[in-house]
Design a protein around this motif. Sequence first.
Motif, PDB file in Angstrom:
ATOM      1  N   LYS A 231       0.872  -1.171   0.000  1.00  0.00           N
ATOM      2  CA  LYS A 231       0.000   0.000   0.000  1.00  0.00           C
ATOM      3  C   LYS A 231       0.914   1.229   0.000  1.00  0.00           C
ATOM      4  O   LYS A 231       1.666   1.444   0.950  1.00  0.00           O
ATOM      5  CB  LYS A 231      -0.882  -0.057   1.258  1.00  0.00           C
ATOM      6  CG  LYS A 231      -1.600   1.219   1.591  1.00  0.00           C
ATOM      7  CD  LYS A 231      -2.714   1.513   0.604  1.00  0.00           C
ATOM      8  CE  LYS A 231      -3.174   2.966   0.784  1.00  0.00           C
ATOM      9  NZ  LYS A 231      -3.878   3.467  -0.400  1.00  0.00           N
ATOM     10  N   MET A 232       0.888   1.997  -1.097  1.00  0.00           N
ATOM     11  CA  MET A 232       1.750   3.178  -1.164  1.00  0.00           C
ATOM     12  C   MET A 232       1.008   4.352  -0.513  1.00  0.00           C
ATOM     13  O   MET A 232      -0.168   4.581  -0.766  1.00  0.00           O
ATOM     14  CB  MET A 232       2.112   3.519  -2.615  1.00  0.00           C
ATOM     15  CG  MET A 232       2.919   2.421  -3.320  1.00  0.00           C
ATOM     16  SD  MET A 232       4.445   1.921  -2.478  1.00  0.00           S
ATOM     17  CE  MET A 232       5.506   3.318  -2.828  1.00  0.00           C
ATOM     18  N   ILE A 233       1.721   5.082   0.326  1.00  0.00           N
ATOM     19  CA  ILE A 233       1.130   6.209   1.035  1.00  0.00           C
ATOM     20  C   ILE A 233       1.787   7.484   0.505  1.00  0.00           C
ATOM     21  O   ILE A 233       3.017   7.574   0.473  1.00  0.00           O
ATOM     22  CB  ILE A 233       1.350   6.063   2.566  1.00  0.00           C
ATOM     23  CG1 ILE A 233       0.599   4.821   3.073  1.00  0.00           C
ATOM     24  CG2 ILE A 233       0.887   7.320   3.305  1.00  0.00           C
ATOM     25  CD1 ILE A 233       0.898   4.452   4.512  1.00  0.00           C
TER      26      ILE A 233
ATOM     27  N   PHE B 292       9.989  -1.643  -2.374  1.00  0.00           N
ATOM     28  CA  PHE B 292       8.571  -1.312  -2.525  1.00  0.00           C
ATOM     29  C   PHE B 292       7.764  -2.469  -3.125  1.00  0.00           C
ATOM     30  O   PHE B 292       6.545  -2.487  -3.038  1.00  0.00           O
ATOM     31  CB  PHE B 292       8.403  -0.035  -3.351  1.00  0.00           C
ATOM     32  CG  PHE B 292       8.810   1.208  -2.607  1.00  0.00           C
ATOM     33  CD1 PHE B 292       8.332   1.459  -1.334  1.00  0.00           C
ATOM     34  CD2 PHE B 292       9.687   2.122  -3.182  1.00  0.00           C
ATOM     35  CE1 PHE B 292       8.712   2.599  -0.639  1.00  0.00           C
ATOM     36  CE2 PHE B 292      10.072   3.265  -2.496  1.00  0.00           C
ATOM     37  CZ  PHE B 292       9.591   3.508  -1.222  1.00  0.00           C
ATOM     38  N   GLY B 298       4.451   1.501   1.679  1.00  0.00           N
ATOM     39  CA  GLY B 298       5.591   2.191   1.080  1.00  0.00           C
ATOM     40  C   GLY B 298       5.402   3.698   1.133  1.00  0.00           C
ATOM     41  O   GLY B 298       4.314   4.205   0.857  1.00  0.00           O
ATOM     42  N   LEU B 299       6.447   4.423   1.519  1.00  0.00           N
ATOM     43  CA  LEU B 299       6.415   5.876   1.566  1.00  0.00           C
ATOM     44  C   LEU B 299       7.584   6.397   0.743  1.00  0.00           C
ATOM     45  O   LEU B 299       8.742   6.152   1.082  1.00  0.00           O
ATOM     46  CB  LEU B 299       6.552   6.385   3.013  1.00  0.00           C
ATOM     47  CG  LEU B 299       5.367   6.208   3.973  1.00  0.00           C
ATOM     48  CD1 LEU B 299       5.190   4.757   4.378  1.00  0.00           C
ATOM     49  CD2 LEU B 299       5.550   7.063   5.213  1.00  0.00           C
ATOM     50  N   VAL B 300       7.269   7.120  -0.363  1.00  0.00           N
ATOM     51  CA  VAL B 300       8.343   7.677  -1.181  1.00  0.00           C
ATOM     52  C   VAL B 300       8.651   9.068  -0.646  1.00  0.00           C
ATOM     53  O   VAL B 300       7.778   9.934  -0.614  1.00  0.00           O
ATOM     54  CB  VAL B 300       7.926   7.748  -2.667  1.00  0.00           C
ATOM     55  CG1 VAL B 300       9.058   8.374  -3.491  1.00  0.00           C
ATOM     56  CG2 VAL B 300       7.605   6.351  -3.188  1.00  0.00           C
ATOM     57  N   GLY B 301       9.876   9.242  -0.191  1.00  0.00           N
ATOM     58  CA  GLY B 301      10.237  10.551   0.341  1.00  0.00           C
ATOM     59  C   GLY B 301      11.586  10.507   1.021  1.00  0.00           C
ATOM     60  O   GLY B 301      12.178   9.428   1.178  1.00  0.00           O
ATOM     61  N   GLU B 305      13.079  13.611   6.549  1.00  0.00           N
ATOM     62  CA  GLU B 305      11.819  14.354   6.676  1.00  0.00           C
ATOM     63  C   GLU B 305      10.695  13.436   7.179  1.00  0.00           C
ATOM     64  O   GLU B 305       9.927  13.802   8.061  1.00  0.00           O
ATOM     65  CB  GLU B 305      11.416  14.944   5.319  1.00  0.00           C
ATOM     66  CG  GLU B 305      12.280  16.116   4.892  1.00  0.00           C
ATOM     67  CD  GLU B 305      11.921  16.613   3.492  1.00  0.00           C
ATOM     68  OE1 GLU B 305      12.743  17.306   2.897  1.00  0.00           O
ATOM     69  OE2 GLU B 305      10.819  16.274   2.985  1.00  0.00           O
ATOM     70  N   VAL B 306      10.643  12.246   6.593  1.00  0.00           N
ATOM     71  CA  VAL B 306       9.549  11.336   6.962  1.00  0.00           C
ATOM     72  C   VAL B 306       9.704  10.845   8.402  1.00  0.00           C
ATOM     73  O   VAL B 306       8.743  10.810   9.167  1.00  0.00           O
ATOM     74  CB  VAL B 306       9.466  10.146   5.975  1.00  0.00           C
ATOM     75  CG1 VAL B 306       8.423   9.136   6.446  1.00  0.00           C
ATOM     76  CG2 VAL B 306       9.133  10.631   4.570  1.00  0.00           C
ATOM     77  N   ALA B 309       8.847  13.562  10.873  1.00  0.00           N
ATOM     78  CA  ALA B 309       7.391  13.738  10.906  1.00  0.00           C
ATOM     79  C   ALA B 309       6.738  12.607  11.685  1.00  0.00           C
ATOM     80  O   ALA B 309       5.836  12.815  12.502  1.00  0.00           O
ATOM     81  CB  ALA B 309       6.844  13.795   9.481  1.00  0.00           C
TER      82      ALA B 309
END
Lengths: 255, 318
Positions: A231-233, B292, B298-301, B305-306, B309
Amino acid sequence: MQIYVCLKHVPDTVAMINIVGDAGFDESVKFVMNPYDEYAVEEALKIVKQEGGEVIAVTVGKEAAASTIRYAMAMGAHRGIHIQADAQWVDSMVTSQALKKVIHADGTPDLIFTGKQSVDGEGMQTHYRLAAALDMPAVNEVTTFSIQEGKAVAEREVGGGEREMLEISLPCVVGASKGLNEPRYPKMTEIIKSKKKKIDQFNLADLGLETPAASSELLKLEEMPERGQAKMIGGSPKEMAEELVQRLREDAKVL
Amino acid sequence: MLRTGVLTEMNDNRVREANFGVIAGAREGDDEVYAFPVNGTADACKDAVQTYGVEKVVDLAVEGAELSSDPETLAKAIADAVRHFELKALLGLNSPRGRDLLARIATILDAPLALDCLKVDLGQGIVTKSHFSGKTLATLKLSGTPLICGIRPNAIRSRPDPREADILPYQASVEGAGRIRVKEVKKAESETIDLTEANIIISGGRPMNSAENFKVLHECADALGGAAVGASRAAVDAGFAPHDMQVGQTGKTVSPQLYIACGISGSIQHFAGMKTAKVIVAVNTDEEAPIFGKCDYGLVGDLFEVVLALTEVLKASS
C-alpha cells in the motif's frame, strides 16, 4: 601447528534459489565457499604465519566442491582433503563422523576452524558434533581469537551487545563469525600455485560410517511467502506520517 | 503425559520476554513443561513462567562447579536432567547463548537438532525453518530422541496460561568439564534493546550518511515506545553503525511485529534477515527501489523528513 579448516561449498548468497520438485533446487547456480568459512581460513593462515605449521582444507561435498578447496589453497592453505558425497545435503551427524575419520587418519589437529554456520542449510551444528567426536571443546560465533600461554582466548557476542571472553583448552574447534578478520583475496600467483597443491580424495560411501542415532531429513522446500501488493502512502511528510500511524494502529494493529 | 523442557534465559534475574513464545511452542502438544533457568534463580524464573503454563522449574546444581562460567558443564548438567526427567523434547531461544547450549546438549545426547525454527510439531517431529539464509522455507523431519529445537525469537506468539509451578531441585551427577571458562562478560556499552527480540525495529541504510544521523532513528524508536534500531550492511560497511546492529544475511535475523526500513533498497541479503517480520514499512526516495515490491506500506520521500514527521506524529498522539 597443524590446523584443519572445515569448509562447505554452497550457492552464492546473491543466487536466486529455484526449487525443483519437493525438496530439490536448481544446482546450476554459482557456488562459492561458504562466506563464514572464509574467516575460518584467514584465521588459520594468520596463526600458522605466527606459529608455523600447515593449514589443511577439508570438505564434504559433491565433485564441484573441489573448487572451494582450491579457493582455500589460493588463499594459502597448504593441502586439501575432499570427501566426495553425492548430494548437497549430508546430515550433520554423518558429516561430522566423516570429518573425524579423515582428520584422525591424516594427522593431529592443534586447532580446527570452520564458519559459524553454512548459509544454505543453516544447521549450525556440524562443528559441535565434530568436536564431541574428537573429544575437544567447541566455541562458536567467535569474533576475536588468539593463543595465549598455550590456551585459546576467544570473544563471542551473546546478545544485546553483550560479549563473553572465553578461555578454551587446546586443541579445540572454533566457529568463525563475521568480524573475526578480513579474509584476503587470492593473488593471481597464488591461484596458479594452488593448482599444483595436493587434494586427497575419499568417497563418503567408502568410509564405513555407522548409521547415526539421530538425523534430520529435508521433506520440503518452499518459497518464503511473499507479501501482497504494497500500500503506497503519498502526500507531504506530515501527511504520510499521519496516515502511516493510523494504518499501523487500525489496520495492521502493530502499534 | 509427555514432558517437554524449555531453556529459560534470564538477564539480571529476569526472564527474557521472548522465552514466553518458546513456552507456547512447547505447550502446543499439551505437554507438561519443565523450565530450566539459565543465568538466573529458580524462584525468579518460576514467578514469570508459571503464568504461561510451566508446571515445573528445575533448580539445577552440580557439586563443585560454577555453571555460569562453564557452558560445557552446564550443557552436561541439563543433558543429565533431560534424561532423568525423561523429556521427549527440549526447546530454547535461538539466541547466541540459547543455540550454543542447545547444540552442546544435542551433541551430548546424540539427539537431532534444528535451530532457528519458525514452527515446531513435537508430536510428529516436524519443524519449519529457513534455508538459504531466509530465501526458502524448509520442512524437516527429525528422527531420534529427544528432539532439540531452537525457536526464532517472536516466531511463536506467547499465550498466558496461569498455574502454580513447583520447583524441583536436581543435583546433576556430572563431572565439571573444565575445558572452557568464561573469563569475563563485557556488558553492552549502552542499554540497548536486543534486536533479535524487539517487537518493533527501525533500520537505516546507506543514505543515513553518518553515525551521528542515526540519532534521528533512535528518537523515533523512543517515540515508538522502545523500538530497537538496526542498520543495513551498506550502513555498517560505511562505518555508520556497528556490526551488532546489522540486519541481514551476514548480520542478525529478526522477526518483529513491525519493521521500518529507512533508505534501504531491499537487497536479497537484507530481506533474508527480516522477511518474517509481520509488517514491513519502507521509506525511500527512489520509487523504483526493490523494497517497494516486497513491503506492506511504502512511503516515497526523504527519510529524514519522513522519520522526523513520524516521530512528531507519534509523540503528539501517544
